[in-house]
Each structure stands twice: as C-alpha cells, then as structure tokens.
Design a protein around this motif. Structure first.
Motif, PDB file in Angstrom:
ATOM      1  N   MET A   1       0.733  -1.157   0.101  1.00  0.00           N
ATOM      2  CA  MET A   1       0.037   0.101   0.090  1.00  0.00           C
ATOM      3  C   MET A   1       0.759   1.270  -0.039  1.00  0.00           C
ATOM      4  O   MET A   1       0.355   2.222  -0.528  1.00  0.00           O
TER       5      MET A   1
ATOM      6  N   GLU B   1      -7.743  -5.649   9.129  1.00  0.00           N
ATOM      7  CA  GLU B   1      -8.064  -4.168   8.417  1.00  0.00           C
ATOM      8  C   GLU B   1      -6.895  -4.051   7.471  1.00  0.00           C
ATOM      9  O   GLU B   1      -7.450  -3.507   6.162  1.00  0.00           O
ATOM     10  N   THR B   2      -5.751  -4.226   7.884  1.00  0.00           N
ATOM     11  CA  THR B   2      -4.685  -3.835   6.857  1.00  0.00           C
ATOM     12  C   THR B   2      -4.774  -4.927   5.720  1.00  0.00           C
ATOM     13  O   THR B   2      -4.764  -4.555   4.715  1.00  0.00           O
TER      14      THR B   2
ATOM     15  N   LYS C   1      -7.761  -4.134   3.508  1.00  0.00           N
ATOM     16  CA  LYS C   1      -7.639  -2.809   2.742  1.00  0.00           C
ATOM     17  C   LYS C   1      -6.744  -2.911   1.539  1.00  0.00           C
ATOM     18  O   LYS C   1      -6.964  -2.296   0.522  1.00  0.00           O
ATOM     19  N   CYS C   2      -5.511  -3.636   1.671  1.00  0.00           N
ATOM     20  CA  CYS C   2      -4.681  -4.104   0.804  1.00  0.00           C
ATOM     21  C   CYS C   2      -5.257  -4.864  -0.510  1.00  0.00           C
ATOM     22  O   CYS C   2      -5.011  -4.275  -1.667  1.00  0.00           O
TER      23      CYS C   2
ATOM     24  N   GLY D   1      -7.724  -2.659  -2.387  1.00  0.00           N
ATOM     25  CA  GLY D   1      -7.034  -1.569  -3.099  1.00  0.00           C
ATOM     26  C   GLY D   1      -6.578  -2.204  -4.352  1.00  0.00           C
ATOM     27  O   GLY D   1      -6.699  -1.875  -5.248  1.00  0.00           O
TER      28      GLY D   1
ATOM     29  N   ARG E   1     -18.113  -6.403   5.439  1.00  0.00           N
ATOM     30  CA  ARG E   1     -17.674  -5.776   4.184  1.00  0.00           C
ATOM     31  C   ARG E   1     -16.982  -6.754   3.234  1.00  0.00           C
ATOM     32  O   ARG E   1     -17.037  -6.469   1.919  1.00  0.00           O
TER      33      ARG E   1
END
Length: 188
Positions: A111, A140-141, A144-145, A148, A185
């Motif tokens: 990221m 979460e990390t 998110k990656c 993305g 999510r």
C-alpha cells in the motif's frame, strides 16, 4: 534492550516499542531509519524468538507505511528478511501471530509503495498464509490492501482472483475469527 545478550522478553519489548514509535510518529523516525530502525528490524526478524520476529515484522510494516517512498530502496532487503517468516513452523500461537504480522507487513509495503514490491512474487505467498490465524488486529490492513489491489485492477491480483476469493470466503464464514463488521464488508 534489543541486544542479543538480553532475555527474549526484553528483545520483544524493545522491538514492540520501536514499532509503536514508528506507527505513531510516521515520517518522524526518518532521521533514525538507517541507524536504528532498519538494523533493529533486520536483527529482530532474524531473532530466534517468535515474539521478537513478530514485533520486528510489525515494526517493518508500520515503518514502511509511515516513511513511504523514503525507504523504497530498502524494500528488497526487508522483503527478503520478512519473507523468511513465512517458512517458520506454525505449531503454536506465537508462530501463527508471527506469520500474521509478516502478512500485514507485506500488505503495508504494497500500500505504501506498490511499485517497489514484486507483487507477482509476494502476493501468492501472502495469500497462502491467509486468512489470519492469530493476530486479528491485522485483518483491517490485509483486506484494505486486497481491496485496493482489486479496485485498482492490479494485474497480479486479478490473476489470483480465485485465491483472493477463497480468502474472502473463509474470512467471512460463520465461525471465522474476523470481526462481524469486517465480515459484512468482505462478503461476496
């Protein structure tokens, strides 16, 4: 406290402190990257104790996240060191958490500076270790990656869409340790 002559609990605490400093100060640790953080991370990842390795992987990831392209020249060295963690014997919670933090480290590196990461080489290794087994705070990390990469139509991620889907399905399944908000999510 990070010296090899100290007990492993001291070494783990020292690496954890460096990680927390890097996370909170972001690029405020820039001046100390080459003299303190990078050498400590490399020594920590190579330590015999999994808690030290775990904290070193966390420190590496949050340092890369906070320092961005400033540390891009060190990415291959960091990836080489952290990559060794994926091969440890995952026979206890500490070892599992160590691999989880290695996954999150690579995700943060991707990221922060995607062009400095050989995504085609590292993403399959990370995906194989997912979903996380012990350190759920790193979910979460990770997601998110992955989101993305997919949203940016990254060719390497798209080529691994089936494996990414497997991770999403397992992470969102009933009984998964992923928290309910994140499950909602990532449900496909």
């Amino acid at each position: 406290f990070a010296k090899p002559s100290r007990p492993s609990s001291d070494r783990a605490m020292a690496m954890g402190c460096l990680g927390e400093l890097a996370q909170e100060l972001g690029d405020g640790v820039k001046e100390y990257w080459k003299s303190v953080f990078l050498p400590a991370i490399l020594a920590g990842v190579a330590d015999e104790d999994n808690n030290v390795k775990r904290n070193a992987a966390f420190c590496a990831g949050v340092s890369c996240e906070g320092l961005g392209s400033f540390v891009a020249d060190d990415y291959m060295q960091i990836l080489g060191a952290v990559g060794q963690l994926f091969g440890i014997d995952q026979n206890n919670d500490t070892a599992l958490a160590c691999v989880d933090n290695a996954c999150a480290c690579v995700a943060r590196m991707i990221m922060a500076c995607p062009n400095s990461v050989p995504i085609s080489q590292v993403l399959p290794v990370v995906l194989q270790a997912l979903p996380l087994k012990n350190d759920m705070s790193e979910n979460e990390t990770i997601f998110k990656c992955l989101f993305g990469l997919l949203q940016s139509n990254n060719a390497d991620a798209l080529a691994l869409k089936t494996e990414i889907k497997r991770v999403f399905v397992e992470a969102s399944a009933d009984g998964s340790k992923v928290d309910d908000e994140l499950k909602d999510r990532i449900k496909l």
